[in-house]
Motif scaffolding. Structure first.
Motif, PDB file in Angstrom:
ATOM      1  N   ARG A  22      16.301 -16.038  15.403  1.00  0.00           N
ATOM      2  CA  ARG A  22      17.209 -16.531  14.379  1.00  0.00           C
ATOM      3  C   ARG A  22      18.553 -15.821  14.514  1.00  0.00           C
ATOM      4  O   ARG A  22      18.620 -14.621  14.772  1.00  0.00           O
ATOM      5  CB  ARG A  22      16.624 -16.308  12.982  1.00  0.00           C
ATOM      6  CG  ARG A  22      15.331 -17.073  12.749  1.00  0.00           C
ATOM      7  CD  ARG A  22      15.024 -17.234  11.275  1.00  0.00           C
ATOM      8  NE  ARG A  22      15.897 -18.185  10.613  1.00  0.00           N
ATOM      9  CZ  ARG A  22      15.687 -19.504  10.568  1.00  0.00           C
ATOM     10  NH1 ARG A  22      14.622 -20.017  11.142  1.00  0.00           N
ATOM     11  NH2 ARG A  22      16.525 -20.299   9.935  1.00  0.00           N
ATOM     12  N   PHE A  23      19.597 -16.589  14.343  1.00  0.00           N
ATOM     13  CA  PHE A  23      20.955 -16.051  14.468  1.00  0.00           C
ATOM     14  C   PHE A  23      21.664 -16.188  13.119  1.00  0.00           C
ATOM     15  O   PHE A  23      21.553 -17.223  12.471  1.00  0.00           O
ATOM     16  CB  PHE A  23      21.758 -16.830  15.517  1.00  0.00           C
ATOM     17  CG  PHE A  23      21.281 -16.621  16.917  1.00  0.00           C
ATOM     18  CD1 PHE A  23      21.929 -15.724  17.746  1.00  0.00           C
ATOM     19  CD2 PHE A  23      20.176 -17.316  17.404  1.00  0.00           C
ATOM     20  CE1 PHE A  23      21.491 -15.526  19.045  1.00  0.00           C
ATOM     21  CE2 PHE A  23      19.738 -17.125  18.701  1.00  0.00           C
ATOM     22  CZ  PHE A  23      20.400 -16.221  19.526  1.00  0.00           C
ATOM     23  N   ARG A  24      22.371 -15.122  12.741  1.00  0.00           N
ATOM     24  CA  ARG A  24      23.225 -15.244  11.567  1.00  0.00           C
ATOM     25  C   ARG A  24      24.480 -16.010  11.969  1.00  0.00           C
ATOM     26  O   ARG A  24      25.089 -15.724  12.994  1.00  0.00           O
ATOM     27  CB  ARG A  24      23.610 -13.872  11.027  1.00  0.00           C
ATOM     28  CG  ARG A  24      22.503 -13.253  10.188  1.00  0.00           C
ATOM     29  CD  ARG A  24      22.969 -12.003   9.505  1.00  0.00           C
ATOM     30  NE  ARG A  24      23.445 -11.032  10.475  1.00  0.00           N
ATOM     31  CZ  ARG A  24      24.482 -10.228  10.272  1.00  0.00           C
ATOM     32  NH1 ARG A  24      25.151 -10.310   9.137  1.00  0.00           N
ATOM     33  NH2 ARG A  24      24.845  -9.351  11.169  1.00  0.00           N
ATOM     34  N   ASP A  39      15.712 -11.566   8.337  1.00  0.00           N
ATOM     35  CA  ASP A  39      14.972 -12.615   7.645  1.00  0.00           C
ATOM     36  C   ASP A  39      15.672 -13.953   7.850  1.00  0.00           C
ATOM     37  O   ASP A  39      16.654 -14.055   8.575  1.00  0.00           O
ATOM     38  CB  ASP A  39      14.813 -12.288   6.160  1.00  0.00           C
ATOM     39  CG  ASP A  39      16.162 -12.047   5.519  1.00  0.00           C
ATOM     40  OD1 ASP A  39      17.114 -12.755   5.881  1.00  0.00           O
ATOM     41  OD2 ASP A  39      16.270 -11.152   4.668  1.00  0.00           O
ATOM     42  N   SER A  40      15.152 -14.967   7.199  1.00  0.00           N
ATOM     43  CA  SER A  40      15.691 -16.303   7.439  1.00  0.00           C
ATOM     44  C   SER A  40      16.892 -16.624   6.548  1.00  0.00           C
ATOM     45  O   SER A  40      17.497 -17.677   6.693  1.00  0.00           O
ATOM     46  CB  SER A  40      14.597 -17.338   7.214  1.00  0.00           C
ATOM     47  OG  SER A  40      14.130 -17.253   5.888  1.00  0.00           O
ATOM     48  N   VAL A  44      20.321 -19.301  11.288  1.00  0.00           N
ATOM     49  CA  VAL A  44      20.031 -20.596  11.888  1.00  0.00           C
ATOM     50  C   VAL A  44      19.087 -20.378  13.074  1.00  0.00           C
ATOM     51  O   VAL A  44      19.112 -19.326  13.702  1.00  0.00           O
ATOM     52  CB  VAL A  44      21.323 -21.304  12.369  1.00  0.00           C
ATOM     53  CG1 VAL A  44      22.231 -21.617  11.194  1.00  0.00           C
ATOM     54  CG2 VAL A  44      22.058 -20.465  13.403  1.00  0.00           C
ATOM     55  N   PRO A  45      18.242 -21.373  13.380  1.00  0.00           N
ATOM     56  CA  PRO A  45      17.287 -21.194  14.478  1.00  0.00           C
ATOM     57  C   PRO A  45      17.957 -21.291  15.846  1.00  0.00           C
ATOM     58  O   PRO A  45      18.942 -21.986  16.019  1.00  0.00           O
ATOM     59  CB  PRO A  45      16.283 -22.333  14.262  1.00  0.00           C
ATOM     60  CG  PRO A  45      17.038 -23.371  13.505  1.00  0.00           C
ATOM     61  CD  PRO A  45      18.050 -22.650  12.669  1.00  0.00           C
ATOM     62  N   GLY A  46      17.372 -20.556  16.777  1.00  0.00           N
ATOM     63  CA  GLY A  46      17.865 -20.611  18.147  1.00  0.00           C
ATOM     64  C   GLY A  46      16.749 -20.262  19.111  1.00  0.00           C
ATOM     65  O   GLY A  46      15.646 -19.900  18.704  1.00  0.00           O
ATOM     66  N   THR A  47      17.024 -20.384  20.390  1.00  0.00           N
ATOM     67  CA  THR A  47      16.026 -20.071  21.415  1.00  0.00           C
ATOM     68  C   THR A  47      16.711 -19.356  22.574  1.00  0.00           C
ATOM     69  O   THR A  47      17.834 -19.719  22.960  1.00  0.00           O
ATOM     70  CB  THR A  47      15.365 -21.370  21.944  1.00  0.00           C
ATOM     71  OG1 THR A  47      14.757 -22.054  20.851  1.00  0.00           O
ATOM     72  CG2 THR A  47      14.299 -21.039  22.982  1.00  0.00           C
ATOM     73  N   ARG A  68      20.205 -24.394  16.664  1.00  0.00           N
ATOM     74  CA  ARG A  68      21.667 -24.452  16.600  1.00  0.00           C
ATOM     75  C   ARG A  68      22.291 -23.624  17.727  1.00  0.00           C
ATOM     76  O   ARG A  68      23.460 -23.789  18.046  1.00  0.00           O
ATOM     77  CB  ARG A  68      22.143 -23.901  15.247  1.00  0.00           C
ATOM     78  CG  ARG A  68      21.787 -24.781  14.045  1.00  0.00           C
ATOM     79  CD  ARG A  68      22.888 -25.786  13.758  1.00  0.00           C
ATOM     80  NE  ARG A  68      24.135 -25.120  13.426  1.00  0.00           N
ATOM     81  CZ  ARG A  68      24.426 -24.658  12.215  1.00  0.00           C
ATOM     82  NH1 ARG A  68      23.560 -24.796  11.223  1.00  0.00           N
ATOM     83  NH2 ARG A  68      25.579 -24.082  11.996  1.00  0.00           N
ATOM     84  N   VAL A  69      21.459 -22.680  18.242  1.00  0.00           N
ATOM     85  CA  VAL A  69      21.954 -21.795  19.307  1.00  0.00           C
ATOM     86  C   VAL A  69      20.925 -21.754  20.428  1.00  0.00           C
ATOM     87  O   VAL A  69      19.720 -21.683  20.157  1.00  0.00           O
ATOM     88  CB  VAL A  69      22.178 -20.352  18.773  1.00  0.00           C
ATOM     89  CG1 VAL A  69      22.705 -19.434  19.880  1.00  0.00           C
ATOM     90  CG2 VAL A  69      23.117 -20.344  17.584  1.00  0.00           C
ATOM     91  N   ARG A  70      21.375 -21.781  21.667  1.00  0.00           N
ATOM     92  CA  ARG A  70      20.467 -21.588  22.802  1.00  0.00           C
ATOM     93  C   ARG A  70      21.168 -20.714  23.849  1.00  0.00           C
ATOM     94  O   ARG A  70      22.379 -20.860  24.083  1.00  0.00           O
ATOM     95  CB  ARG A  70      20.057 -22.932  23.419  1.00  0.00           C
ATOM     96  CG  ARG A  70      19.077 -23.685  22.526  1.00  0.00           C
ATOM     97  CD  ARG A  70      18.677 -25.021  23.112  1.00  0.00           C
ATOM     98  NE  ARG A  70      17.829 -25.743  22.161  1.00  0.00           N
ATOM     99  CZ  ARG A  70      17.489 -27.024  22.272  1.00  0.00           C
ATOM    100  NH1 ARG A  70      17.915 -27.722  23.307  1.00  0.00           N
ATOM    101  NH2 ARG A  70      16.730 -27.596  21.371  1.00  0.00           N
ATOM    102  N   VAL A  71      20.383 -19.810  24.419  1.00  0.00           N
ATOM    103  CA  VAL A  71      20.940 -18.912  25.431  1.00  0.00           C
ATOM    104  C   VAL A  71      20.006 -18.908  26.630  1.00  0.00           C
ATOM    105  O   VAL A  71      18.790 -18.798  26.472  1.00  0.00           O
ATOM    106  CB  VAL A  71      21.087 -17.467  24.889  1.00  0.00           C
ATOM    107  CG1 VAL A  71      21.658 -16.544  25.963  1.00  0.00           C
ATOM    108  CG2 VAL A  71      21.948 -17.435  23.636  1.00  0.00           C
TER     109      VAL A  71
END
Ligand SMILES: [Zn+2]
Length: 429
Positions: A22-24, A39-40, A44-47, A68-71
């Motif tokens: 999870r990313f702020r 925490d959540s 936002v969710p990411g991978t 929302r984010v992928r790396v």
């Protein structure tokens, strides 16, 4: 920009694979950070996809539909991959980041933070940070002083804290406490824990939502045994007596702190289990009237200056409380680093008193009202200075002294060793 902690790479990079994270999301989506995202809430969710092989992994080929984010982190291979952590100037990992905006994936920069190294960069050279990382401090009472002390010790490098408080954050706390309005209603223990994790996620924080009292005596005893130092920031005399007894029994150092009414001053008692006065001695050395006064109610503490009568819900400015917090931190570090060659060693000759007193102002209707104004002078007692005050251990103290011997001598009664042994074996009860 996407911010990634090096420990994420260290934990998952070696094995490879795909991990949800999870990313702020901050600054209107300008920054997505994995650091401090415990925490959540507000995240936002990411991978993150780790690969030790091909480097042509496309953003659409992994992750969950909600991302929302992928790396993508790709290793070039080699035995020292874990040392050469991703992304840095020396890294052997290539990172590519994407943020989804308006349904489309946009390439974004990835900044990998070498967190563990950078966190200690500002204290390196003052002392070996590993010394404090291995120390455990027990802090019962997380009001304005206790919470500040807890955080400052972590910032200095302390690696393990035991936090105990039964209370929740109220709106009125916010102006003096490190908690903010968004914390109102939360447990103080968890608010401080989260603030600490934001400073050092590697610190071990154990929380106990209980009050120090006779019903929690066994728990308190266990936590005292577990710690290298105990800082009593709890505001009742009962809590202080219980902690004092547990520290003497388990041979642990104790700091007892308190602020006077409307924070016109404050004091710190330093209890060394093997020498000097304990908190019980301190009370016994007070006049009878002051000793019999409870810490509450408020009106009973009005005339008290040389006593332990702090008033926790009294008004007081945050900056009048700050000197007490900072001195507690200083005394704590001095103790925790004892025996180690640090640049702070010269303070050993300065910080020798068992009792410290600080005055913010010449408070009316106290014995300090008639002090000479600070002006330009340095002679005599005045405000805005720390005073170390001498006090002896009381031989008749029932906690740290030998009450049986002292009492028998005072009364002229002959006793034998068995009386002393029975008394000693019962003292810790
Ligand atoms: Zn004592």
């Amino acid at each position: 920009m996407i911010v990634l902690a090096d420990d994420v790479v260290a934990r998952h990079g070696e094995r490879g694979g795909i991990f949800a994270l999870r990313f702020r999301c901050m600054d209107d989506g300008d920054v997505h950070s994995s650091i401090g995202a415990e925490d959540s809430t507000g995240t936002v969710p990411g991978t993150v996809c780790f690969s030790r092989g091909p480097n042509d992994i496309r953003v659409m080929e992994f992750g969950s539909p909600d991302d929302r984010v992928r790396v993508v982190v790709v290793s070039s291979g080699g035995p020292d991959d874990r040392v050469a952590v991703a992304g840095g100037a020396h890294g052997r990992w290539n990172t590519t980041g994407y943020v989804r905006r308006d349904g489309r994936w946009e390439a974004d920069s990835v900044h990998v933070v070498e967190m563990s190294r950078e966190l200690s960069a500002r204290t390196r050279g003052l002392f070996e940070t590993i010394v404090l990382a291995n120390k455990c401090v027990f802090i019962p009472g997380l009001g304005s002083v206790g919470s500040t002390v807890a955080l400052e010790l972590i910032k200095a490098g302390v690696g393990h804290e035991l936090l105990m408080d039964y209370d929740r954050v109220e709106t009125g706390n916010v102006v003096r406490h490190l908690a903010g309005l968004h914390d109102v209603g939360r447990r103080k223990t968890l608010v401080i824990r989260d603030a600490i994790r934001d400073k050092n996620p590697g610190a071990i924080i154990e929380t106990f939502d209980r009050r120090v009292g006779w019903d929690t005596k066994d728990l308190v005893d266990r936590l005292v045994r577990q710690s290298d130092l105990v800082i009593c920031a709890a505001d009742t005399r009962e809590a202080r007596l219980i902690l004092n007894r547990a520290c003497i029994k388990n041979c642990k150092p104790l700091l007892v702190l308190g602020a006077f009414r409307r924070a016109y001053g404050g004091q710190i008692l330093v209890v060394h289990p093997e020498s000097g006065p304990c908190y019980q001695c301190f009370l016994m050395n007070l006049s009878h009237d002051e000793r019999e006064r409870p810490a509450r109610p408020v009106e009973w503490t009005e005339p008290v200056a040389y006593s332990d009568g702090p008033v926790p819900i009294e008004p007081g400015l945050s900056n009048d409380i700050a000197p007490i917090s900072q001195m507690v931190v200083k005394l704590s570090l001095q103790h925790l680093l004892r025996g180690h060659p640090t640049t702070l060693r010269s303070l050993d000759e300065d910080l020798v008193a068992p009792w410290y007193l600080w005055l913010n102002r010449r408070e009316a209707q106290t014995c300090y009202e008639q002090l000479e104004p600070l002006g330009f002078g340095t002679n005599g007692m005045c405000i805005l200075r720390w005073y170390g005050i001498a006090m002896q251990r009381n031989p008749a103290c029932p906690v740290c002294g030998n009450y049986v011997i002292a009492a028998s001598q005072a009364e002229g009664v002959a006793i034998d060793q068995s009386d002393v042994d029975v008394y000693a074996s019962n003292k810790g009860v």
